[in-house]
Scaffold this motif. Structure first.
Motif, PDB file in Angstrom:
ATOM      1  N   PRO A 223     109.755  70.849 139.385  1.00 19.96           N
ATOM      2  CA  PRO A 223     111.126  71.258 139.058  1.00 19.96           C
ATOM      3  C   PRO A 223     111.189  72.543 138.235  1.00 19.96           C
ATOM      4  O   PRO A 223     112.271  73.092 138.042  1.00 19.96           O
ATOM      5  N   LYS A 224     110.044  73.018 137.759  1.00 19.63           N
ATOM      6  CA  LYS A 224     110.019  74.200 136.892  1.00 19.63           C
ATOM      7  C   LYS A 224     109.651  75.480 137.628  1.00 19.63           C
ATOM      8  O   LYS A 224     109.725  76.568 137.051  1.00 19.63           O
ATOM      9  N   THR A 225     109.202  75.386 138.863  1.00 19.31           N
ATOM     10  CA  THR A 225     108.709  76.567 139.581  1.00 19.31           C
ATOM     11  C   THR A 225     109.571  76.854 140.797  1.00 19.31           C
ATOM     12  O   THR A 225     110.151  75.953 141.402  1.00 19.31           O
ATOM     13  N   ARG A 226     109.623  78.136 141.166  1.00 21.43           N
ATOM     14  CA  ARG A 226     110.449  78.513 142.314  1.00 21.43           C
ATOM     15  C   ARG A 226     109.925  79.813 142.923  1.00 21.43           C
ATOM     16  O   ARG A 226     109.373  80.661 142.231  1.00 21.43           O
ATOM     17  N   GLU A 227     110.149  79.957 144.240  1.00 16.97           N
ATOM     18  CA  GLU A 227     109.733  81.159 144.954  1.00 16.97           C
ATOM     19  C   GLU A 227     110.918  82.082 145.265  1.00 16.97           C
ATOM     20  O   GLU A 227     110.715  83.239 145.611  1.00 16.97           O
ATOM     21  N   ALA A 228     112.138  81.575 145.166  1.00 17.63           N
ATOM     22  CA  ALA A 228     113.327  82.356 145.517  1.00 17.63           C
ATOM     23  C   ALA A 228     114.366  82.268 144.403  1.00 17.63           C
ATOM     24  O   ALA A 228     114.465  81.261 143.701  1.00 17.63           O
ATOM     25  N   ASP A 229     115.173  83.334 144.276  1.00 18.81           N
ATOM     26  CA  ASP A 229     116.156  83.403 143.191  1.00 18.81           C
ATOM     27  C   ASP A 229     117.472  82.727 143.569  1.00 18.81           C
ATOM     28  O   ASP A 229     117.657  82.253 144.703  1.00 18.81           O
ATOM     29  N   ASP A 230     118.406  82.703 142.626  1.00 14.48           N
ATOM     30  CA  ASP A 230     119.696  82.047 142.840  1.00 14.48           C
ATOM     31  C   ASP A 230     120.484  82.667 143.983  1.00 14.48           C
ATOM     32  O   ASP A 230     121.154  81.966 144.742  1.00 14.48           O
ATOM     33  N   LEU A 231     120.439  83.998 144.104  1.00 15.46           N
ATOM     34  CA  LEU A 231     121.215  84.662 145.159  1.00 15.46           C
ATOM     35  C   LEU A 231     120.740  84.223 146.533  1.00 15.46           C
ATOM     36  O   LEU A 231     121.550  84.048 147.459  1.00 15.46           O
ATOM     37  N   THR A 232     119.425  84.039 146.686  1.00 12.28           N
ATOM     38  CA  THR A 232     118.900  83.534 147.959  1.00 12.28           C
ATOM     39  C   THR A 232     119.510  82.181 148.281  1.00 12.28           C
ATOM     40  O   THR A 232     119.940  81.925 149.415  1.00 12.28           O
ATOM     41  N   ILE A 233     119.570  81.320 147.283  1.00  8.53           N
ATOM     42  CA  ILE A 233     120.140  79.986 147.488  1.00  8.53           C
ATOM     43  C   ILE A 233     121.624  80.074 147.841  1.00  8.53           C
ATOM     44  O   ILE A 233     122.104  79.412 148.768  1.00  8.53           O
ATOM     45  N   LEU A 234     122.353  80.933 147.138  1.00  2.90           N
ATOM     46  CA  LEU A 234     123.798  81.044 147.333  1.00  2.90           C
ATOM     47  C   LEU A 234     124.160  81.582 148.716  1.00  2.90           C
ATOM     48  O   LEU A 234     125.190  81.198 149.279  1.00  2.90           O
ATOM     49  N   GLU A 244     115.994  63.403 148.716  1.00  2.00           N
ATOM     50  CA  GLU A 244     115.420  62.721 147.559  1.00  2.00           C
ATOM     51  C   GLU A 244     114.340  63.567 146.894  1.00  2.00           C
ATOM     52  O   GLU A 244     114.252  63.657 145.669  1.00  2.00           O
ATOM     53  N   GLY A 245     113.504  64.205 147.706  1.00  2.00           N
ATOM     54  CA  GLY A 245     112.425  65.002 147.155  1.00  2.00           C
ATOM     55  C   GLY A 245     112.832  66.414 146.794  1.00  2.00           C
ATOM     56  O   GLY A 245     112.670  66.856 145.652  1.00  2.00           O
ATOM     57  N   ALA A 246     113.400  67.127 147.745  1.00  2.00           N
ATOM     58  CA  ALA A 246     113.643  68.559 147.566  1.00  2.00           C
ATOM     59  C   ALA A 246     114.661  68.853 146.466  1.00  2.00           C
ATOM     60  O   ALA A 246     114.520  69.836 145.731  1.00  2.00           O
ATOM     61  N   LEU A 247     115.670  68.009 146.319  1.00  2.00           N
ATOM     62  CA  LEU A 247     116.714  68.280 145.337  1.00  2.00           C
ATOM     63  C   LEU A 247     116.247  68.072 143.903  1.00  2.00           C
ATOM     64  O   LEU A 247     116.805  68.677 142.979  1.00  2.00           O
ATOM     65  N   HIS A 248     115.233  67.245 143.721  1.00  2.00           N
ATOM     66  CA  HIS A 248     114.828  66.886 142.361  1.00  2.00           C
ATOM     67  C   HIS A 248     113.443  67.386 141.981  1.00  2.00           C
ATOM     68  O   HIS A 248     113.166  67.610 140.809  1.00  2.00           O
ATOM     69  N   GLU A 249     112.584  67.581 142.967  1.00  2.00           N
ATOM     70  CA  GLU A 249     111.188  67.896 142.679  1.00  2.00           C
ATOM     71  C   GLU A 249     110.864  69.380 142.751  1.00  2.00           C
ATOM     72  O   GLU A 249     109.785  69.790 142.321  1.00  2.00           O
ATOM     73  N   THR A 250     111.742  70.189 143.310  1.00  2.00           N
ATOM     74  CA  THR A 250     111.426  71.595 143.533  1.00  2.00           C
ATOM     75  C   THR A 250     112.394  72.498 142.776  1.00  2.00           C
ATOM     76  O   THR A 250     113.609  72.293 142.800  1.00  2.00           O
ATOM     77  N   GLY A 251     111.838  73.502 142.117  1.00  3.13           N
ATOM     78  CA  GLY A 251     112.651  74.392 141.301  1.00  3.13           C
ATOM     79  C   GLY A 251     113.671  75.195 142.071  1.00  3.13           C
ATOM     80  O   GLY A 251     114.725  75.545 141.523  1.00  3.13           O
ATOM     81  N   GLU A 252     113.388  75.506 143.352  1.00  4.65           N
ATOM     82  CA  GLU A 252     114.358  76.257 144.153  1.00  4.65           C
ATOM     83  C   GLU A 252     115.729  75.611 144.149  1.00  4.65           C
ATOM     84  O   GLU A 252     116.753  76.286 144.144  1.00  4.65           O
TER      85      GLU A 252
END
Length: 312
Positions: A223-234, A244-252
């Motif tokens: 949950p603390k690491t990420r490869e892409a920034d907020d704008l990419t997500i938006l 269940e996994g991606a929303l809670h376990e990954t920083g992205e």
């Protein structure tokens, strides 16, 4: 009980067969509890992750035990070590044990390729792979099963490793591979971007990405690491392997959810929805699609059974 090493697994897990096996298992009835994460500090003061991943159907049980040790790069060792055990679901008898490194790398790459078969534009011609680890080595071959790429770009912080990967792919018969130094330029050129790094902070930025791109994010596993920034997500239409996994376990996703940037309800569909055609995937040529993979236990079982059944 059968025992299988990485060499045996590599010889049996063909990319096209594994992609099809994954599609079949995602359409089937299975159970996979939320995997167990345990974070611990080793004797060198670095944080590692122990992951336990069970799954089963009415015939087989599979359990993977994984240790992720990011600092292994300084020791010339893989960041991930894992074992996989297959048991008979009726009797509970162990029937196979496998070195899970090759199993994990190949099933991860093939799941990404399976998602891209629904989410990447049909006319995608340029693939960018970011990273030079074990998973990255398989991404080119896996993605090339579902799309024909005129140009394949490789970028890694360690350019020497990227060049070694280029040579490996050439030996495998893939000639149209170029190692690039300018990541921003490569992102702007790519139709499909597949990232498999251990980056702690974003290396892909939303203002670099052109319309119609498909982005495949694999590397972030905490949950603390990420490869892409907020704008990419938006700017992306977001798909996941599992909510269940991606929303809670990954920083992205976990970081922008925590800061209020992302509404969890905006995640459109998961890989099962795509495979069952409950969602059609890409809806137009201009949208940016994003597939976030946290890794699923059922993927390991599908891959392990493909190996096991080929040896029966």
């Amino acid at each position: 009980m059968k025992t299988m090493d990485n060499k045996t697994i590599a010889s049996l897990l063909c990319y096209d067969h594994l992609i099809e096996a994954l599609k079949i298992v995602f359409r089937s009835s299975f159970t996979q509890p939320v995997r167990h994460h345990h974070f611990y500090t080793n004797s060198e003061g670095h944080e590692n992750t122990l992951i336990l991943m069970p799954s089963w159907n009415d015939r087989y049980i599979g359990i993977k035990q994984v240790v992720v040790a990011p600092n292994n790069s300084t020791k010339n060792l893989p960041a991930i070590h894992a074992l996989y055990t297959v048991l008979d679901a009726v009797t509970g008898k162990p029937i196979a044990q496998m070195d899970a490194a090759e199993l994990t790398s190949r099933r991860t790459a093939c799941t990404s390729a399976l998602a891209a078969s629904y989410l990447a534009r049909k006319n995608a011609s340029t693939l960018l792979v970011v990273g030079s680890g074990k998973v990255a080595q398989h991404l080119v071959q896996a993605h090339s099963v579902v799309r024909e790429y005129d140009q394949i770009l490789l970028w890694a912080r360690n350019q020497e490793k990227a060049k070694q990967m280029q040579q490996y792919l050439k030996i495998e018969g893939i000639e149209n591979v170029t190692v690039v130094e300018d990541l921003k330029k490569a992102v702007g050129e790519a139709d499909v971007i597949s990232c498999a790094t251990l980056s702690q902070d974003p290396i892909i930025y939303g203002d670099w990405i052109k319309a119609g791109t498909h982005l495949d994010l694999i590397g972030s596993h905490t949950p603390k690491t990420r490869e892409a920034d907020d704008l990419t997500i938006l700017k992306s239409q977001i798909f996941v392997d599992s909510r269940e996994g991606a929303l809670h376990e990954t920083g992205e996703l976990a970081i922008p959810i925590e800061t209020g940037v992302l509404d969890p309800k905006s995640v459109i569909a998961d890989i099962v929805d795509l495979c069952l055609e409950r969602h059609p995937g890409r809806s137009n040529e201009n949208e940016v699609t994003l597939f976030k993979s946290a890794g699923l236990a059922i993927e390991d079982l599908a891959a392990a059974l493909l190996v096991y059944e080929k040896l029966e």
